[in-house]
Design a protein around this motif. Structure first.
Motif, PDB file in Angstrom:
ATOM      1  N   ILE A   1      92.676  57.550  28.862  1.00 28.88           N
ATOM      2  CA  ILE A   1      92.457  56.527  27.740  1.00 28.88           C
ATOM      3  C   ILE A   1      92.561  57.099  26.341  1.00 28.88           C
ATOM      4  CG2 ILE A   1      90.991  54.852  26.442  1.00 28.88           C
ATOM      5  CD1 ILE A   1      91.999  53.755  28.974  1.00 28.88           C
TER       6      ILE A   1
ATOM      7  N   ALA B   1      90.593  55.226  35.937  1.00 25.76           N
ATOM      8  CA  ALA B   1      91.614  55.358  34.673  1.00 25.76           C
ATOM      9  C   ALA B   1      90.540  55.295  33.317  1.00 25.76           C
ATOM     10  CB  ALA B   1      92.547  54.342  34.932  1.00 25.76           C
ATOM     11  N   LEU B   2      89.820  54.416  33.495  1.00 28.48           N
ATOM     12  CA  LEU B   2      88.829  54.175  32.077  1.00 28.48           C
ATOM     13  C   LEU B   2      88.004  55.088  31.789  1.00 28.48           C
ATOM     14  CD1 LEU B   2      88.690  50.239  32.424  1.00 28.48           C
ATOM     15  CD2 LEU B   2      90.075  51.427  31.011  1.00 28.48           C
ATOM     16  N   SER B   3      87.437  55.843  32.874  1.00 32.51           N
ATOM     17  CA  SER B   3      86.312  56.677  32.610  1.00 32.51           C
ATOM     18  C   SER B   3      87.065  57.946  32.394  1.00 32.51           C
ATOM     19  CB  SER B   3      85.405  56.637  33.840  1.00 32.51           C
ATOM     20  OG  SER B   3      86.020  57.157  34.944  1.00 32.51           O
TER      21      SER B   3
ATOM     22  N   ALA C   1      85.734  45.954  34.450  1.00 34.70           N
ATOM     23  CA  ALA C   1      86.623  46.695  33.563  1.00 34.70           C
ATOM     24  C   ALA C   1      86.618  46.422  32.116  1.00 34.70           C
ATOM     25  CB  ALA C   1      88.133  46.469  34.301  1.00 34.70           C
TER      26      ALA C   1
ATOM     27  N   LEU D   1      87.881  53.391  23.092  1.00 29.60           N
ATOM     28  CA  LEU D   1      88.513  52.032  22.850  1.00 29.60           C
ATOM     29  C   LEU D   1      88.128  51.611  21.325  1.00 29.60           C
ATOM     30  CD1 LEU D   1      90.060  49.677  23.564  1.00 29.60           C
ATOM     31  CD2 LEU D   1      87.802  48.616  24.138  1.00 29.60           C
TER      32      LEU D   1
ATOM     33  N   ALA E   1      83.507  47.937  31.072  1.00 31.07           N
ATOM     34  CA  ALA E   1      83.650  49.474  30.708  1.00 31.07           C
ATOM     35  C   ALA E   1      84.468  49.829  29.614  1.00 31.07           C
ATOM     36  CB  ALA E   1      84.159  49.970  31.854  1.00 31.07           C
ATOM     37  N   ALA E   2      85.560  49.142  29.427  1.00 25.54           N
ATOM     38  CA  ALA E   2      86.444  49.422  28.373  1.00 25.54           C
ATOM     39  C   ALA E   2      85.784  48.937  27.064  1.00 25.54           C
ATOM     40  CB  ALA E   2      87.724  48.393  28.353  1.00 25.54           C
TER      41      ALA E   2
ATOM     42  N   LEU F   1      90.906  51.475  38.378  1.00 26.03           N
ATOM     43  CA  LEU F   1      90.782  51.118  36.881  1.00 26.03           C
ATOM     44  C   LEU F   1      89.663  51.724  36.678  1.00 26.03           C
ATOM     45  CD1 LEU F   1      92.208  49.366  35.222  1.00 26.03           C
ATOM     46  CD2 LEU F   1      90.605  47.357  35.782  1.00 26.03           C
ATOM     47  N   ASP F   2      88.616  51.877  37.176  1.00 24.57           N
ATOM     48  CA  ASP F   2      87.340  52.473  36.721  1.00 24.57           C
ATOM     49  C   ASP F   2      87.674  54.017  36.669  1.00 24.57           C
ATOM     50  OD1 ASP F   2      85.761  50.338  36.790  1.00 24.57           O
ATOM     51  OD2 ASP F   2      84.738  50.668  38.844  1.00 24.57           O
TER      52      ASP F   2
ATOM     53  N   SER G   1      83.502  51.709  25.807  1.00 24.49           N
ATOM     54  CA  SER G   1      84.118  52.960  25.933  1.00 24.49           C
ATOM     55  C   SER G   1      84.383  53.547  24.226  1.00 24.49           C
ATOM     56  CB  SER G   1      85.651  53.080  26.656  1.00 24.49           C
ATOM     57  OG  SER G   1      86.352  54.226  25.950  1.00 24.49           O
TER      58      SER G   1
END
Lengths: 272, 178
Positions: free
Chosen positions: A85, A79-81, A140, A150, A143-144, A76-77, A147
């Motif tokens: 996204i 994917a988000l970083s 998560a 987002l 982090a989101a 997940l980290d 971001s």
């Protein structure tokens, strides 16, 4: 003569081959139907097996373990970083994915069924609580939220008139009302409300809001407004009584009415 | 009997003798006076009860009680005079007048507030009107400009005020210094 012989031979050949072709056709049809029947039976058995697996506690345990695993957190980290996204957001906006999905969901009763399963299933609450309480989810979400992608996505979505249409349609539809009723009636909502009411922070916030100058001023203004309204009503009625009393007194004394009986224009009493 | 706190220069009043003005009537003025009476008597009652309780605790003698009662009577008269004179000579409206939307104006200038002498004469006129079994007040019903005996003595008139004359909470007449 030769021609007659050839024609006769061909006719005889056709007559002989007809039964053979009929037999072959029947065989092909039987094979096709058998394949369909076998495929259908296999599909039904596979779905039954899946239902049986999902109904066991192993499925829930598996979900719990996956969510609690460091691998899920790392995935997940990453994917988000990563750029995923941004790319996802661009594609979602470009192909109007949200709008299309919402249209499809709202047009049928799919959403109803999904919500029913989600809120009435015994494992749903445990899964949601486990997911929310896991440190991975917390990180998560943090982090989101931090971001910029987002932020951009939210801003873009809010500016999109399609979202407004979707929300308006969802809120106004009977399906939306049913879903809302189910959400409100669900145990999850009860638990959330109970926890919220038990929270010290909530009451601290309520105290802060109730004691804020804006609220105090609003209450004062409302009280003053009501008093003004009452006073205005009393003024208006007393002015009518003034004129009536004066008419009676002048009538008793046989004096003519004042020149302003018909009226000088009285100032409008402040009834606001 | 009057309300709004507006400067003298802003209270455009009636032309003296103008009968077309919206003069305040009997019922409105009676209610305004009743409101003022509640204020005056309420404060006086509160003060007198407090002083009486204090004197009771101190166990003062009979003479001292008599003296205190006399002082209290004088204080009440002063309070009564001060209340009406202060409001008539500053804003032209007592709280009761403010609630009922009327204002006392000088009949000669057509403006508020009254002069000190006028205010005192008006109070004396009110007392005289009361002593005449309130006949002085009943003149309001038959006078062309709705003046009572006290209005005639002090040369004042009472007029209805409008929304513009009565700045409510947070509202202030244009140009009024803060």
């Amino acid at each position: 003569m030769i021609r007659v012989t050839i024609r006769t031979s061909l006719y005889a050949g056709r007559l002989v081959l007809r039964p053979v072709a009929a037999v072959v056709g029947v065989g092909v049809r039987i094979e096709r139907e058998m394949l369909i029947a076998v495929g259908d039976a296999m599909g039904r058995n596979a779905l039954s097996a899946l239902d049986a697996v999902l109904a066991t506690h192993y499925a829930e345990d598996a979900v719990d373990r996956v969510l609690a695993a460091p691998l899920a957190e790392r995935a997940l980290d990453r994917a988000l970083s990563g750029p995923l996204i941004e790319a996802l957001a661009r594609d979602i906006v470009r192909y109007a994915v949200v709008e299309r999905v919402a249209e499809a969901v709202l047009s049928g009763d799919t959403l109803d069924r999904l919500m029913l399963l989600a809120f009435q299933g015994p494992g749903a609450e445990r899964i949601v609580v486990a997911a929310l309480e896991s440190p991975a989810a917390e990180r998560a979400i943090a982090a989101a939220l931090e971001s910029p992608a987002l932020e951009g996505l939210v801003a873009q979505a809010l500016d999109d008139p399609g979202l407004e249409r979707i929300v308006a349609r969802a809120v106004g539809s009977p399906g939306g009302e049913r879903i809302l009723a189910r959400v409100v009636d669900s145990r999850l909502t009860d638990a959330a409300v109970t926890r919220l009411l038990e929270s010290e922070d909530l009451w601290h916030m309520v105290d802060e809001i109730a004691g804020s100058p804006a609220v105090t001023e609003a209450i004062t203004q409302q009280s003053l407004g009501f008093a003004d309204q009452m006073a205005g009503e009393v003024r208006e009625r007393s002015r009518k009584v003034d004129a009536r009393l004066e008419r009676v007194a002048r009538h008793l004394l046989r004096r003519r009415d004042r020149g302003d009986e018909a009226g000088p224009t009285l100032p409008e009493p402040d009834t606001t | 009997m009057t309300t709004t706190a507006a400067p003298t220069t802003e209270l455009a009043g009636p032309v003296p003798g103008d009968q077309s003005l919206p003069y305040g009537g009997f019922a409105t003025r009676t209610i305004a006076l009743a409101i003022d009476a509640v204020v005056v008597d309420g404060v006086a009652l509160l003060v007198s009860v407090s002083v009486g309780l204090a004197l009771n605790l101190l166990h003062v003698g009979k003479t001292a009680t008599v003296v205190a009662a006399a002082v209290g009577g004088v204080a009440f008269v002063l309070w009564l005079l001060g209340y009406f004179v202060t409001f008539w000579t500053t804003t032209g409206q007592t709280p009761g007048c403010r609630v009922m939307g009327v204002r006392v104006l000088d009949d000669r200038t057509g403006r508020a507030p009254l002069r000190m002498r006028q205010a005192l004469v008006r109070i004396v006129g009110c007392i005289v009107s009361t002593l005449m079994l309130c006949a002085g007040f009943l003149l309001i019903l038959v006078d062309d400009r709705r003046r009572g005996l006290h209005d005639r003595m002090a040369r004042t008139v009472v007029v209805y005020t409008s929304k513009e004359d009565d700045p409510g909470p947070g509202r202030r007449p244009a140009g009024r210094p803060s």
